[in-house]
Design a protein around this motif. Structure first.
Motif, short mmCIF file in Angstrom:
data_model
loop_
_atom_site.label_atom_id
_atom_site.label_comp_id
_atom_site.label_asym_id
_atom_site.label_seq_id
_atom_site.Cartn_x
_atom_site.Cartn_y
_atom_site.Cartn_z
N PRO A 223 0.90 -1.40 0.11
CA PRO A 223 0.04 -0.13 -0.17
C PRO A 223 0.98 1.28 0.09
CG PRO A 223 0.04 -1.03 2.23
CD PRO A 223 0.65 -1.93 1.48
N ASN A 224 2.07 1.19 0.23
CA ASN A 224 2.96 2.63 0.48
C ASN A 224 3.58 2.67 -0.70
OD1 ASN A 224 2.50 3.07 3.40
ND2 ASN A 224 3.34 1.22 3.62
N TYR A 225 3.67 4.00 -1.39
CA TYR A 225 4.16 4.22 -2.53
C TYR A 225 5.34 5.40 -2.49
CZ TYR A 225 4.90 6.39 -7.20
OH TYR A 225 5.42 6.81 -8.34
N SER A 226 6.37 5.26 -3.19
CA SER A 226 7.08 6.49 -3.27
C SER A 226 7.97 6.29 -4.55
CB SER A 226 8.18 6.42 -2.26
OG SER A 226 9.06 5.17 -2.27
N LYS A 227 8.28 7.79 -4.91
CA LYS A 227 8.89 7.75 -6.17
C LYS A 227 10.12 8.43 -6.09
CE LYS A 227 8.23 10.31 -10.65
NZ LYS A 227 7.40 11.42 -11.33
N GLN A 228 11.24 8.00 -6.50
CA GLN A 228 12.70 8.44 -6.48
C GLN A 228 13.15 8.55 -7.77
OE1 GLN A 228 14.91 5.61 -4.26
NE2 GLN A 228 13.89 5.85 -2.33
N VAL A 229 13.92 9.84 -8.11
CA VAL A 229 14.64 10.17 -9.30
C VAL A 229 16.09 9.97 -8.66
CG1 VAL A 229 15.10 11.84 -10.88
CG2 VAL A 229 12.83 11.64 -9.87
N HIS A 230 16.69 9.03 -9.59
CA HIS A 230 18.14 8.61 -9.13
C HIS A 230 19.18 9.31 -10.36
CE1 HIS A 230 21.37 6.49 -7.90
NE2 HIS A 230 21.68 6.01 -9.10
N THR A 231 19.97 9.90 -9.78
CA THR A 231 21.19 10.37 -10.70
C THR A 231 22.36 9.88 -10.26
OG1 THR A 231 20.16 12.56 -10.51
CG2 THR A 231 22.16 12.66 -11.41
N PRO A 232 23.13 9.42 -11.18
CA PRO A 232 24.23 8.93 -10.74
C PRO A 232 25.31 9.73 -10.25
CG PRO A 232 23.94 9.26 -13.44
CD PRO A 232 23.01 9.47 -12.79
N PRO A 233 26.30 9.27 -9.48
CA PRO A 233 27.10 10.20 -8.74
C PRO A 233 27.94 10.83 -9.57
CG PRO A 233 27.53 7.86 -8.23
CD PRO A 233 26.15 7.93 -8.88
N ILE A 234 28.02 12.15 -9.66
CA ILE A 234 28.85 12.93 -10.21
C ILE A 234 30.07 13.81 -9.44
CG2 ILE A 234 28.93 14.95 -12.02
CD1 ILE A 234 26.07 13.98 -12.73
N PRO A 235 31.36 13.48 -9.72
CA PRO A 235 32.44 14.40 -9.30
C PRO A 235 31.86 15.82 -9.16
CG PRO A 235 33.31 12.71 -10.56
CD PRO A 235 31.85 12.91 -10.95
N GLN A 236 32.27 16.71 -7.94
CA GLN A 236 32.12 17.84 -8.02
C GLN A 236 32.65 18.93 -9.07
OE1 GLN A 236 29.95 18.69 -5.48
NE2 GLN A 236 29.83 20.73 -6.03
N GLU A 237 33.75 18.37 -9.58
CA GLU A 237 34.40 19.22 -10.66
C GLU A 237 33.76 19.04 -11.65
OE1 GLU A 237 36.53 15.53 -9.52
OE2 GLU A 237 36.16 17.28 -8.10
#
Length: 167
Positions: free
Chosen positions: A48-62
């Motif tokens: 019954p519990n729903y969540s949506k996540q938008v996943h972005t690959p880890p990107i170096p700060q520079e």
């Protein structure tokens, strides 16, 4: 090689923290383009519990200033969990997965997995499946002495293996 039949053993203290089965398929763009309302209607009584996540690959700060230029893609994860959050069904454009944090036995897991995959197949009709992965995550509750002893054992096994290969 086949293994002989053996009786199932149920432990008083379960040794598994988590069991995950992920089934991959060629991308279905509709999963990211629209809300999975039909799928949710079919599994809502169990999850019954729903969540949506938008996943972005880890990107170096520079590299962050280049993100807009490079067009880094994100992926949408739809997660459906039971009331206690012990069982979670996760869906993306290229996989469906079942995670059990309260794993008791294979029969229970298999029944939930078959129901989930059958429902997913009815709603999204994947052309075919490309990969099935099953992962058992074992609880790590060992003293440092046991860990050190296991490391020594592993080093002896690796050394013996290398010695045999050298012959």
């Amino acid at each position: 090689m086949t293994f002989p039949d053996s009786p199932r053993v149920l432990f008083r203290k379960r040794p598994l923290d988590e069991v995950i089965c992920q089934i991959r398929f060629p991308p279905i763009l509709r999963i990211e383009a629209e809300a999975p309302s039909n799928f949710q209607d079919r599994i809502r009584h169990d999850y019954p519990n729903y969540s949506k996540q938008v996943h972005t690959p880890p990107i170096p700060q520079e590299l962050m200033p280049l993100v807009g230029v490079l067009g880094v893609s994100t992926s949408v994860l739809h997660q459906f969990a039971d009331e206690e959050h012990d069982w979670t069904a996760t869906m993306s454009k290229d996989f469906v997965a079942l995670t059990a944090k309260d794993y008791a036995d294979w029969k229970t897991f298999e029944a939930r997995l078959v129901t989930l995959v059958d429902t997913f197949t009815d709603v999204y009709q994947p052309s075919y499946f490309t990969r099935v992965g099953l992962q058992y995550c074992v609880r790590q509750r060992h003293s440092s002495q046991r860990i050190a002893a296991r490391r020594r054992t592993m080093v002896r096994i690796a050394s013996a293996f290398r010695a045999r290969r050298a012959l």
